[in-house]
Design a protein around this motif. Structure first.
Motif, mmCIF file in Angstrom:
data_model
loop_
_atom_site.group_PDB
_atom_site.id
_atom_site.type_symbol
_atom_site.label_atom_id
_atom_site.label_comp_id
_atom_site.label_asym_id
_atom_site.label_seq_id
_atom_site.Cartn_x
_atom_site.Cartn_y
_atom_site.Cartn_z
ATOM 1 N N ARG A 147 14.343 21.761 38.042
ATOM 2 C CA ARG A 147 15.047 21.371 39.401
ATOM 3 C C ARG A 147 15.405 19.940 39.282
ATOM 4 O O ARG A 147 16.453 19.580 39.975
ATOM 5 N N GLU A 148 14.708 19.048 38.540
ATOM 6 C CA GLU A 148 14.985 17.638 38.484
ATOM 7 C C GLU A 148 16.639 17.412 37.980
ATOM 8 O O GLU A 148 17.174 16.489 38.092
ATOM 9 N N ASP A 151 19.334 18.651 39.921
ATOM 10 C CA ASP A 151 19.284 17.868 41.457
ATOM 11 C C ASP A 151 20.587 17.018 41.687
ATOM 12 O O ASP A 151 20.280 15.932 40.924
ATOM 13 N N ASN A 168 22.628 12.503 40.417
ATOM 14 C CA ASN A 168 21.711 12.897 39.462
ATOM 15 C C ASN A 168 20.679 11.551 38.827
ATOM 16 O O ASN A 168 21.215 10.638 38.511
#
Length: 474
Positions: A147-148, A151, A168
């Protein structure tokens, strides 16, 4: 602080000097475990409950009150789920179906003997549970990291120049590496980035250097220090950062250092065995009474004699101490100093400085208590797992003769196949660990040394084998 999960108030607590984990030199306060969704963890056997952040108190309670020792607790991925699982299983079957039984004080009267129970991953069910908890945590971490990675709503400020970054997380991390020479690793190797940056920012706000972790009087002094000393990096030995790197979640039962050392060994195995450029690194041993270090035993002994009035070579000669007695004496003194207790009059002090002042003024530091006080089997095992002073001890004979072996006190231990295999595995692991660095000649302390002050020893044959292995590390 303990709480009762059922009715009634908390039971009376018993203060016992108990070392749950191996100590390391120099001494420093340990970290605090992160609190999961539920703040409490119940005892496996009774209604006592402890905060998850106080898991050592729960472990101490189970050792003292219920004689249960859990091996390698730090490698359990989800401590609360682990405890709840075994609480259910122990309610279904007797504890002896799962744990190895170890009898202590076997030479004492029957009513003074104790049975301890060791729960470890040699038991297939325990190992499977640990692996499942590890896999579950790994899945959660990888999902979070994924997810990171994608993101694009990330928003944060550079901790060095206050420039804002959006998009990001890699934009900010690359900026700090490029513009400020502050590199915490590749973005794809990091998880929980927001929390990681918050931890680092808090340290800087508290005027603390991220590498040496010293605290400074103002921000400018801190900046100059980190720039001049090239301390714009984090301290890799600080376990607080481990949870932010994916590598620490990849293999069951292994830290990033172990994974990295395995990679190093693979590289070394592929190289030619050319040791012509080998240089032995000096061993820095720590004084028995203060933080002074020396790269030779002669310098260390001279320091202890001049600064503290403790003449180790003279004591060794006068008392005729062989190698094993020297080991026990060093570990005894280390233990007493750690507890801020004079080893002659048994008076306790609030600080190590107060203790040493007392011992030097009364000259209690210069002579030993009765041999029966320190010449005990429990002091075969190191108080500090990286005590390099133990590596430098020697006498005229390196091996135990038959006559000497009869003088080694032995406590009978009931060994099952599981516990024998478990100890064998630990010995092999220690040998691998010490192939490249000799941190301590007696690293092979049993897990119960970590768990309870009343250290256990093994049968004579096994103890003799341990000493043979130790001689390989010296």
């Amino acid at each position: 602080m303990a709480a009762s999960c059922g009715a009634g108030g908390p039971p009376a607590r018993r203060d016992t000097e108990c070392i749950l984990e191996p100590l390391s030199l120099p001494e420093s306060p340990g970290g605090v475990a992160a609190v999961e969704s539920s703040p409490y963890v119940p005892c496996i056997f009774c209604k006592e409950c402890y905060l998850l952040a106080e898991q050592n108190q729960l472990l101490k309670h189970m050792i003292i009150e219920h004689k249960l020792v859990i091996a390698d607790v730090k490698l359990v991925a989800d401590f609360r789920r682990y405890i709840l699982y075994w609480k259910k299983r122990f309610a279904e079957q007797p504890i002896t179906d799962f744990c190895s039984v170890i009898r202590t004080n076997s030479e004492a009267p029957l009513e003074e003997q104790d049975n301890y129970f060791l729960l470890c991953d040699v038991l297939p069910e325990d190992r499977l549970l640990r692996e499942q908890l590890q896999q579950k945590r790994l899945r959660e971490i990888l999902e979070q990291q994924q997810r990171e990675r994608y993101d694009i709503s990330f928003h944060s400020t550079c901790m060095f120049c206050d420039q804002e970054f959006t998009g990001n997380r890699s934009v900010l991390l690359n900026h700090m590496a490029r513009e400020h020479a502050f590199n915490i690793g590749l973005p794809d190797n990091i998880v929980n980035c927001y929390e990681f940056l918050a931890v680092l920012q808090e340290k800087l706000d508290n005027l603390q250097c991220l590498y040496c972790e010293k605290v400074f009087r103002d921000k400018n002094t801190l900046k100059d220090h980190m720039r001049k000393k090239q301390h714009r990096r984090i301290n890799a030995k600080n376990k607080e950062y481990d949870k932010f790197y994916i590598i620490n979640y990849l293999e069951f039962g292994k830290s990033w250092e172990e994974v990295q050392s395995e990679d190093d060994r693979e590289l070394l195995d592929n190289l030619e065995e050319d040791w012509s450029d080998w240089e032995e690194h000096p061993v820095c041993a720590v004084c028995l009474f203060c933080e002074q270090q020396a790269d030779t035993t002669e310098k260390l002994y001279l320091h202890m004699q001049k600064s503290h009035g403790f003449d180790f070579p003279k004591i060794k000669s006068e008392h005729g101490l062989n190698f094993y007695q020297q080991v026990k004496l060093v570990n005894f003194i280390r233990r007493e100093i750690h507890h801020c207790r004079c080893y002659n009059c048994q008076e306790k002090f609030q600080s190590k400085g107060g203790l040493i002042s007392h011992m030097e003024e009364t000259e209690h530091i210069t002579f030993l208590p009765a041999r029966s006080t320190w010449d005990q089997p429990q002091y075969y095992f190191p108080t500090y797992e990286n005590d390099t002073l133990l590596c430098t001890l020697s006498d005229s004979e390196d091996l135990i003769t038959e006559d000497q072996s009869e003088d080694i006190p032995v406590v009978v231990v009931i060994f099952t196949d599981r516990i024998s295999d478990y100890i064998a595995k630990k010995v092999q692991g220690a040998l691998l660990h010490h192939r490249k660095e000799k941190h301590t000649a007696l690293y092979l302390h049993l897990l119960l040394q970590r768990a309870h002050e009343q250290t256990l020893t093994t049968p004579a044959a096994f103890l003799s084998r341990v000493f043979q292995l130790v001689s390989l590390l010296r």
